[in-house]
Design a protein around this motif. Sequence first.
Motif, PDB file in Angstrom:
ATOM      1  N   ASP A 206       0.848  -1.208   0.000  1.00  0.00           N
ATOM      2  CA  ASP A 206       0.000   0.000   0.000  1.00  0.00           C
ATOM      3  C   ASP A 206       0.877   1.249   0.000  1.00  0.00           C
ATOM      4  OD1 ASP A 206      -2.351   1.317  -0.194  1.00  0.00           O
ATOM      5  OD2 ASP A 206      -3.134   0.752   1.761  1.00  0.00           O
ATOM      6  N   MET A 207       1.553   1.463  -1.116  1.00  0.00           N
ATOM      7  CA  MET A 207       2.481   2.590  -1.233  1.00  0.00           C
ATOM      8  C   MET A 207       1.768   3.924  -1.070  1.00  0.00           C
ATOM      9  SD  MET A 207       4.724   1.220  -4.468  1.00  0.00           S
ATOM     10  CE  MET A 207       5.951   2.509  -4.380  1.00  0.00           C
ATOM     11  N   GLY A 208       0.661   4.100  -1.798  1.00  0.00           N
ATOM     12  CA  GLY A 208      -0.051   5.381  -1.767  1.00  0.00           C
ATOM     13  C   GLY A 208      -0.871   5.593  -0.523  1.00  0.00           C
ATOM     14  N   GLY A 209      -1.186   4.507   0.188  1.00  0.00           N
ATOM     15  CA  GLY A 209      -2.035   4.613   1.365  1.00  0.00           C
ATOM     16  C   GLY A 209      -1.287   4.754   2.665  1.00  0.00           C
ATOM     17  N   SER A 210      -0.015   5.037   2.599  1.00  0.00           N
ATOM     18  CA  SER A 210       0.772   5.183   3.826  1.00  0.00           C
ATOM     19  C   SER A 210       0.369   6.446   4.592  1.00  0.00           C
ATOM     20  CB  SER A 210       2.261   5.274   3.478  1.00  0.00           C
ATOM     21  OG  SER A 210       3.018   5.691   4.596  1.00  0.00           O
ATOM     22  N   PRO A 211       0.304   6.368   5.926  1.00  0.00           N
ATOM     23  CA  PRO A 211       0.048   7.584   6.704  1.00  0.00           C
ATOM     24  C   PRO A 211       1.141   8.633   6.530  1.00  0.00           C
ATOM     25  CG  PRO A 211       0.579   5.732   8.146  1.00  0.00           C
ATOM     26  CD  PRO A 211       0.379   5.170   6.783  1.00  0.00           C
ATOM     27  N   ALA A 212       2.317   8.219   6.057  1.00  0.00           N
ATOM     28  CA  ALA A 212       3.378   9.186   5.777  1.00  0.00           C
ATOM     29  C   ALA A 212       3.018  10.078   4.609  1.00  0.00           C
ATOM     30  CB  ALA A 212       4.691   8.458   5.492  1.00  0.00           C
ATOM     31  N   PHE A 213       2.172   9.599   3.707  1.00  0.00           N
ATOM     32  CA  PHE A 213       1.808  10.355   2.516  1.00  0.00           C
ATOM     33  C   PHE A 213       0.433  10.997   2.630  1.00  0.00           C
ATOM     34  CE2 PHE A 213       4.499   6.897   0.347  1.00  0.00           C
ATOM     35  CZ  PHE A 213       5.666   7.572   0.676  1.00  0.00           C
ATOM     36  N   ILE A 214      -0.516  10.248   3.149  1.00  0.00           N
ATOM     37  CA  ILE A 214      -1.883  10.761   3.210  1.00  0.00           C
ATOM     38  C   ILE A 214      -2.141  11.524   4.505  1.00  0.00           C
ATOM     39  CG2 ILE A 214      -2.844   8.660   4.253  1.00  0.00           C
ATOM     40  CD1 ILE A 214      -5.312   9.014   2.567  1.00  0.00           C
ATOM     41  N   GLY A 215      -1.285  11.323   5.507  1.00  0.00           N
ATOM     42  CA  GLY A 215      -1.461  11.960   6.809  1.00  0.00           C
ATOM     43  C   GLY A 215      -2.192  11.029   7.766  1.00  0.00           C
ATOM     44  N   PRO A 216      -1.833  11.062   9.051  1.00  0.00           N
ATOM     45  CA  PRO A 216      -2.442  10.140  10.021  1.00  0.00           C
ATOM     46  C   PRO A 216      -3.957  10.264  10.115  1.00  0.00           C
ATOM     47  CG  PRO A 216      -0.488  11.195  10.949  1.00  0.00           C
ATOM     48  CD  PRO A 216      -0.777  11.894   9.652  1.00  0.00           C
ATOM     49  N   GLY A 217      -4.483  11.480  10.043  1.00  0.00           N
ATOM     50  CA  GLY A 217      -5.926  11.668  10.174  1.00  0.00           C
ATOM     51  C   GLY A 217      -6.699  11.007   9.055  1.00  0.00           C
ATOM     52  N   LYS A 218      -6.297  11.284   7.812  1.00  0.00           N
ATOM     53  CA  LYS A 218      -6.992  10.680   6.670  1.00  0.00           C
ATOM     54  C   LYS A 218      -6.711   9.184   6.596  1.00  0.00           C
ATOM     55  CE  LYS A 218      -7.846  14.555   3.587  1.00  0.00           C
ATOM     56  NZ  LYS A 218      -7.687  15.598   4.594  1.00  0.00           N
ATOM     57  N   TYR A 219      -5.533   8.768   7.025  1.00  0.00           N
ATOM     58  CA  TYR A 219      -5.250   7.333   7.074  1.00  0.00           C
ATOM     59  C   TYR A 219      -6.243   6.639   8.010  1.00  0.00           C
ATOM     60  CZ  TYR A 219      -3.045   2.861   7.985  1.00  0.00           C
ATOM     61  OH  TYR A 219      -2.827   1.505   8.120  1.00  0.00           O
ATOM     62  N   GLU A 220      -6.434   7.202   9.191  1.00  0.00           N
ATOM     63  CA  GLU A 220      -7.346   6.594  10.156  1.00  0.00           C
ATOM     64  C   GLU A 220      -8.789   6.612   9.648  1.00  0.00           C
ATOM     65  OE1 GLU A 220      -8.208   6.672  14.967  1.00  0.00           O
ATOM     66  OE2 GLU A 220      -7.188   8.378  14.020  1.00  0.00           O
ATOM     67  N   GLN A 221      -9.163   7.679   8.961  1.00  0.00           N
ATOM     68  CA  GLN A 221     -10.542   7.806   8.485  1.00  0.00           C
ATOM     69  C   GLN A 221     -10.840   6.911   7.285  1.00  0.00           C
ATOM     70  OE1 GLN A 221     -11.599  11.789   7.260  1.00  0.00           O
ATOM     71  NE2 GLN A 221     -13.718  11.234   6.735  1.00  0.00           N
ATOM     72  N   PHE A 222      -9.924   6.873   6.310  1.00  0.00           N
ATOM     73  CA  PHE A 222     -10.212   6.192   5.055  1.00  0.00           C
ATOM     74  C   PHE A 222      -9.457   4.869   4.875  1.00  0.00           C
ATOM     75  CE2 PHE A 222     -11.096  10.697   4.046  1.00  0.00           C
ATOM     76  CZ  PHE A 222     -12.400  10.570   3.585  1.00  0.00           C
ATOM     77  N   VAL A 223      -8.152   4.897   5.091  1.00  0.00           N
ATOM     78  CA  VAL A 223      -7.325   3.755   4.711  1.00  0.00           C
ATOM     79  C   VAL A 223      -7.383   2.626   5.727  1.00  0.00           C
ATOM     80  CG1 VAL A 223      -5.012   3.016   4.047  1.00  0.00           C
ATOM     81  CG2 VAL A 223      -5.789   5.316   3.461  1.00  0.00           C
ATOM     82  N   LEU A 224      -7.281   2.954   7.001  1.00  0.00           N
ATOM     83  CA  LEU A 224      -7.242   1.928   8.037  1.00  0.00           C
ATOM     84  C   LEU A 224      -8.456   0.992   7.968  1.00  0.00           C
ATOM     85  CD1 LEU A 224      -6.020   0.581  10.513  1.00  0.00           C
ATOM     86  CD2 LEU A 224      -6.993   2.426  11.927  1.00  0.00           C
ATOM     87  N   PRO A 225      -9.693   1.507   7.886  1.00  0.00           N
ATOM     88  CA  PRO A 225     -10.826   0.577   7.802  1.00  0.00           C
ATOM     89  C   PRO A 225     -10.765  -0.326   6.569  1.00  0.00           C
ATOM     90  CG  PRO A 225     -11.577   2.795   8.331  1.00  0.00           C
ATOM     91  CD  PRO A 225     -10.139   2.913   7.950  1.00  0.00           C
TER      92      PRO A 225
END
Length: 334
Positions: A206-225
């Motif tokens: 998940d290269m593009g979905g890293s919290p380093a790129f998308i940011g921790p907030g958006k990662y938690e909201q969109f990517v993590l689930p």
Amino acid sequence: MREKILDLLSGKKIDSQPAFSGLIHVTAEGLQSEGLIFHEVHRNAQKLAKAAASTFKLSGFPSAVLPLDLYVEAEALGAELNFREDRDFEFPQVKHAGLFGSAKELVERLRKSSQLEDIRSLGRIEKVCEAIKLLKKDIGNDAVIGGMIPGPYTLLLLVVDVKNMFIEMKKEPQAVTDALVLLSSFLADVGTAYREAGADFITIHDMGGSPAFIGPGKYEQFVLPAEKLLIEKLPEPNVLSVCGNVTGSLNLLAQTGAGAISLDQTVDLAAARLALRDTLLFGNLDPVETLFRGDDAEIRESIVRAKDAGVDAVWPGCDLVIRTPIQNIKYMVE
């Protein structure tokens, strides 16, 4: 070593920290040793299997991974690829970004389509499955075979107009969430097909979905689930590969449910070991400065550093540069 790695992936304690990879580690030397042209291998199962096996055959590095690009699923959904016929040793690319104008359009199209009911018929998925079977038959008694899929957010970036998607993340977040759910289920089906073909484990790259790129907030909201859903649906074992410096988001990665997490060279491994106590930790040799450009001493020093930090297995931090010297991969094995 194959049996030790399989024991490790299944959660058993082993007496050493093996070096292997679930990311792309084909090399120019390996391709040349098999008389292969890189842009031709992606669409031919026999050539694909030979290419994937070549690193093991030249170096003894005890793993092989298929496919050899991250765009199989995007192509299966309708994206047109450029296989770089005019370049030596270049990876394919999506020709035109924005196959779908928005996440909402993607959701509407996929919900109306019956295509995803037979995923093996889409694009190159069946060819990759055939190549995995051939690879397993060739070197499967000695090396572990990995199947690789993109993460759901990475796939979304490849098939949707990114500008519109970013607007949707603010104004219509449910559309993005719905798209990620659909893509997670699709990717789980692909990963299951790879496992049924003979892959020993699946890596979610998940290269593009890293919290380093998308940011921790958006990662938690969109990517993590979405990652959690994908990991729940995938057959075990699985590895989540995350790019970038995610040291500040390790607590979120620990919630994915991944059996193992692979981190790159920018991450503080000691902090990662503390945060991921119940997860296998793989990493994190720099694929460019260490494995591509480095020498014997630099590679060995990086391996010792990773092991001292507590990794369960030594992995390159990302896909290998295709011109990485085979000798440098041999140093990892030694």
